[in-house]
Design a protein around this motif. Structure first.
Motif, PDB file in Angstrom:
ATOM      1  N   LEU A 175      34.121-103.540 -10.314  1.00 40.68           N
ATOM      2  CA  LEU A 175      35.427-103.663  -9.499  1.00 40.68           C
ATOM      3  C   LEU A 175      35.316-104.991  -8.785  1.00 40.68           C
ATOM      4  N   GLN A 176      36.728-105.550  -8.621  1.00 37.47           N
ATOM      5  CA  GLN A 176      36.674-106.656  -7.642  1.00 37.47           C
ATOM      6  C   GLN A 176      36.661-106.320  -6.070  1.00 37.47           C
ATOM      7  N   LEU A 177      36.985-105.070  -5.927  1.00 45.45           N
ATOM      8  CA  LEU A 177      37.043-104.612  -4.825  1.00 45.45           C
ATOM      9  C   LEU A 177      35.604-104.081  -4.022  1.00 45.45           C
ATOM     10  N   PRO A 178      35.315-104.333  -2.826  1.00 44.38           N
ATOM     11  CA  PRO A 178      33.914-104.085  -2.411  1.00 44.38           C
ATOM     12  C   PRO A 178      33.569-102.772  -1.969  1.00 44.38           C
ATOM     13  N   GLY A 179      32.351-102.376  -1.927  1.00 41.84           N
ATOM     14  CA  GLY A 179      32.124-101.393  -1.104  1.00 41.84           C
ATOM     15  C   GLY A 179      31.808-100.035  -2.049  1.00 41.84           C
ATOM     16  N   ARG A 180      30.822 -99.032  -1.546  1.00 45.57           N
ATOM     17  CA  ARG A 180      30.820 -97.787  -2.110  1.00 45.57           C
ATOM     18  C   ARG A 180      31.842 -96.876  -2.163  1.00 45.57           C
ATOM     19  N   ALA A 181      32.584 -96.931  -1.114  1.00 47.48           N
ATOM     20  CA  ALA A 181      34.106 -96.136  -1.087  1.00 47.48           C
ATOM     21  C   ALA A 181      34.836 -96.329  -1.975  1.00 47.48           C
ATOM     22  N   ASN A 182      35.041 -97.661  -2.658  1.00 51.03           N
ATOM     23  CA  ASN A 182      35.787 -97.937  -3.863  1.00 51.03           C
ATOM     24  C   ASN A 182      35.084 -97.682  -5.021  1.00 51.03           C
ATOM     25  N   LYS A 183      34.002 -97.512  -5.166  1.00 49.17           N
ATOM     26  CA  LYS A 183      33.335 -96.871  -6.397  1.00 49.17           C
ATOM     27  C   LYS A 183      33.762 -95.587  -6.293  1.00 49.17           C
ATOM     28  N   ALA A 184      33.528 -94.670  -5.370  1.00 49.72           N
ATOM     29  CA  ALA A 184      34.143 -93.260  -5.186  1.00 49.72           C
ATOM     30  C   ALA A 184      35.367 -93.204  -5.494  1.00 49.72           C
ATOM     31  N   ASN A 185      36.379 -94.060  -5.226  1.00 46.72           N
ATOM     32  CA  ASN A 185      37.867 -93.976  -5.537  1.00 46.72           C
ATOM     33  C   ASN A 185      37.937 -94.318  -7.045  1.00 46.72           C
ATOM     34  N   ALA A 186      37.309 -95.317  -7.706  1.00 47.30           N
ATOM     35  CA  ALA A 186      37.245 -95.413  -9.093  1.00 47.30           C
ATOM     36  C   ALA A 186      36.675 -94.261  -9.748  1.00 47.30           C
ATOM     37  N   ALA A 187      35.764 -93.600  -9.399  1.00 51.69           N
ATOM     38  CA  ALA A 187      35.178 -92.276 -10.040  1.00 51.69           C
ATOM     39  C   ALA A 187      36.300 -91.218 -10.214  1.00 51.69           C
ATOM     40  N   SER A 188      36.925 -90.841  -9.010  1.00 57.77           N
ATOM     41  CA  SER A 188      38.066 -90.052  -8.847  1.00 57.77           C
ATOM     42  C   SER A 188      39.080 -90.681  -9.855  1.00 57.77           C
ATOM     43  N   SER A 189      39.470 -91.744  -9.796  1.00 58.73           N
ATOM     44  CA  SER A 189      40.616 -92.131 -10.671  1.00 58.73           C
ATOM     45  C   SER A 189      40.230 -92.200 -12.061  1.00 58.73           C
ATOM     46  N   ALA A 190      39.159 -92.182 -12.523  1.00 55.82           N
ATOM     47  CA  ALA A 190      38.542 -92.025 -13.839  1.00 55.82           C
ATOM     48  C   ALA A 190      38.638 -90.701 -14.423  1.00 55.82           C
ATOM     49  N   ALA A 191      38.535 -89.779 -13.526  1.00 53.82           N
ATOM     50  CA  ALA A 191      38.702 -88.335 -13.708  1.00 53.82           C
ATOM     51  C   ALA A 191      40.036 -88.041 -13.995  1.00 53.82           C
ATOM     52  N   VAL A 192      40.844 -88.541 -13.260  1.00 55.56           N
ATOM     53  CA  VAL A 192      42.471 -88.375 -13.395  1.00 55.56           C
ATOM     54  C   VAL A 192      42.812 -88.847 -14.616  1.00 55.56           C
TER      55      VAL A 192
END
Length: 412
Positions: free
Chosen positions: A248-265
């Motif tokens: 990601l170009q977005l920083p931080g662990r929280a955005n990795k969590a957002n990406a994980a949920s987004s991949a599931a969607v």
């Protein structure tokens, strides 16, 4: 999916046209995007307009206290691999703003919609979503938002028996309680840094046990479900056990969590994790968040943090000391007028950073920093704060309206 016949009645078409005209007039008058006032006018003319606009879309709803706007953007990018997407990308997340956004997407296949927590059940009723992503629940806007346990109860009742696939964070007990009334849930281990709103069991009120990353109620047996998607460092593990890198170009662990949920969607709609995650890399900033802007020969990184959970995540991604940090807090209607939440934030994490304080409630924040033994200076303006910092990077953290004020000042 519904048939492709035009779902709009003459009345609905009139409502859309009137809403767009009012929104355009609002923009021309310099009063923001106009999406909310345009949507309000359209819904007055046709109260069923939101349902009509959603009729031909495969809809995903995204709700949470933190991360809604970013996750909505990541899901929208991923689903573009499968067809055109309409989304309320600017974050107008109540029915009027959502209606406005969908009115602009007549050719779209997918609708990806951020929804304010309090409106989730009603918007789900109107839009008949195929998927609903539930990320987290924590205290926010203490003067007007219901207590988190009540919000979880509202979600649970509103989503009971829904046909939608629920993609839910199994690390947040309140989200698990809310999602457990639904027949089709995909659990994602996305993590939960802020735990202070989930120490009592939402099912029976007992004390939650939290060994390691697990949680359970010792009294009624309510416990963390087994996830099928797992955030693991810089990878997301899919239900087959395959590990996919998150870049990601977005920083931080929280955005990795957002990406994980987004991949599931995205997988619900048939977009493979590799394709979804590659598309998420395109996102550099979200409605100004994470942007780095040049201002008075310094590099300001703009970070939004609206509540204790958001501030905790934000502190974890700023550059180390002695990088200067500017903090700005307002308490206007959109922020919530009660600033007592400042006492729930651990400001000792800023030790070693030069701190500059501004915003409508800078004195409230100053008292809190004083108690936390932090060195800080109270400033009258962003310009004054920036002038006190050496050349180079400055981290700027602000709550909602303070963030908008700062964006206007730096021309972002």
């Amino acid at each position: 999916m519904a048939g492709t016949s035009d779902p709009l009645t003459p009345r609905a078409k009139l409502a859309v046209t009137a809403g767009k005209a009012v929104a355009a007039a609002s923009r021309a008058a310099g009063r923001g995007s106009g999406s909310v006032i345009g949507g309000r006018v359209a819904l007055k003319l046709d109260p069923d307009l939101l349902a009509r606009l959603a009729q031909n879309l495969d809809v995903t709803l995204v709700s949470a206290t933190n991360g809604k706007t970013t996750t909505t953007r990541l899901i929208a990018e991923a689903l573009k691999a499968a067809g055109p997407v309409v989304s309320n990308a600017l974050g107008a997340n109540m029915p009027a703003g959502i209606t406005s956004a969908l009115a602009g997407g007549s050719e779209s296949k997918f609708g990806v919609i951020e929804v304010d927590e309090k409106y989730l059940a009603g918007v789900a009723r109107d839009t008949d979503p195929k998927c609903i992503a539930l990320l987290n629940l924590s205290r926010d806007q203490l003067d007007r938002a219901a207590e988190t346990r009540m919000l979880a109860e509202n979600w649970r009742e509103g989503l009971a028996g829904t046909k939608a696939v629920i993609v839910a964070n199994c690390d947040d007990p309140l989200v698990v309680w809310a999602a457990s009334s639904s027949p089709n849930v995909i659990w994602v281990a996305a993590g939960q840094m802020w735990k202070d709103d989930a120490w009592s069991c939402p099912s029976c009120g007992g004390v939650m046990q939290r060994p390691g990353d697990d949680w359970f109620c010792g009294e009624c047996g309510f416990r963390r479900p087994t996830p099928s998607w797992v955030l693991s460092g810089d990878h997301v593990l899919d239900p087959h056990g395959s590990a996919w890198p998150i870049h990601l170009q977005l920083p931080g662990r929280a955005n990795k969590a957002n990406a994980a949920s987004s991949a599931a969607v995205a997988a619900v709609f048939g977009v493979p994790p590799q394709v979804a995650l590659e598309r998420m890399y395109q996102v550099q900033a979200v409605a100004g968040r994470y942007d780095v802007v040049q201002f008075q020969e310094r590099d300001l990184r703009l970070l939004l943090a609206k509540n204790p959970a958001g501030w905790l995540e934000t502190f974890s991604l700023i550059d180390p000391p002695p990088t200067p940090v500017i903090l700005s807090v307002n308490a206007r209607g959109a922020d919530g007028t009660d600033t007592s939440w400042l006492w729930d934030v651990d400001y000792t994490r800023l030790t070693g950073h030069p701190i500059f304080v501004l915003g409508d409630r800078k004195l409230d924040l100053a008292v809190r920093l004083e108690v936390a033994n932090q060195h800080f200076q109270v400033c009258d303006s962003l310009d004054q704060a920036v002038q006190m910092c050496p050349p180079g990077r400055i981290e700027v953290i602000a709550n909602y309206t303070a963030f908008q004020d700062l964006r206007r000042r730096v021309g972002n």
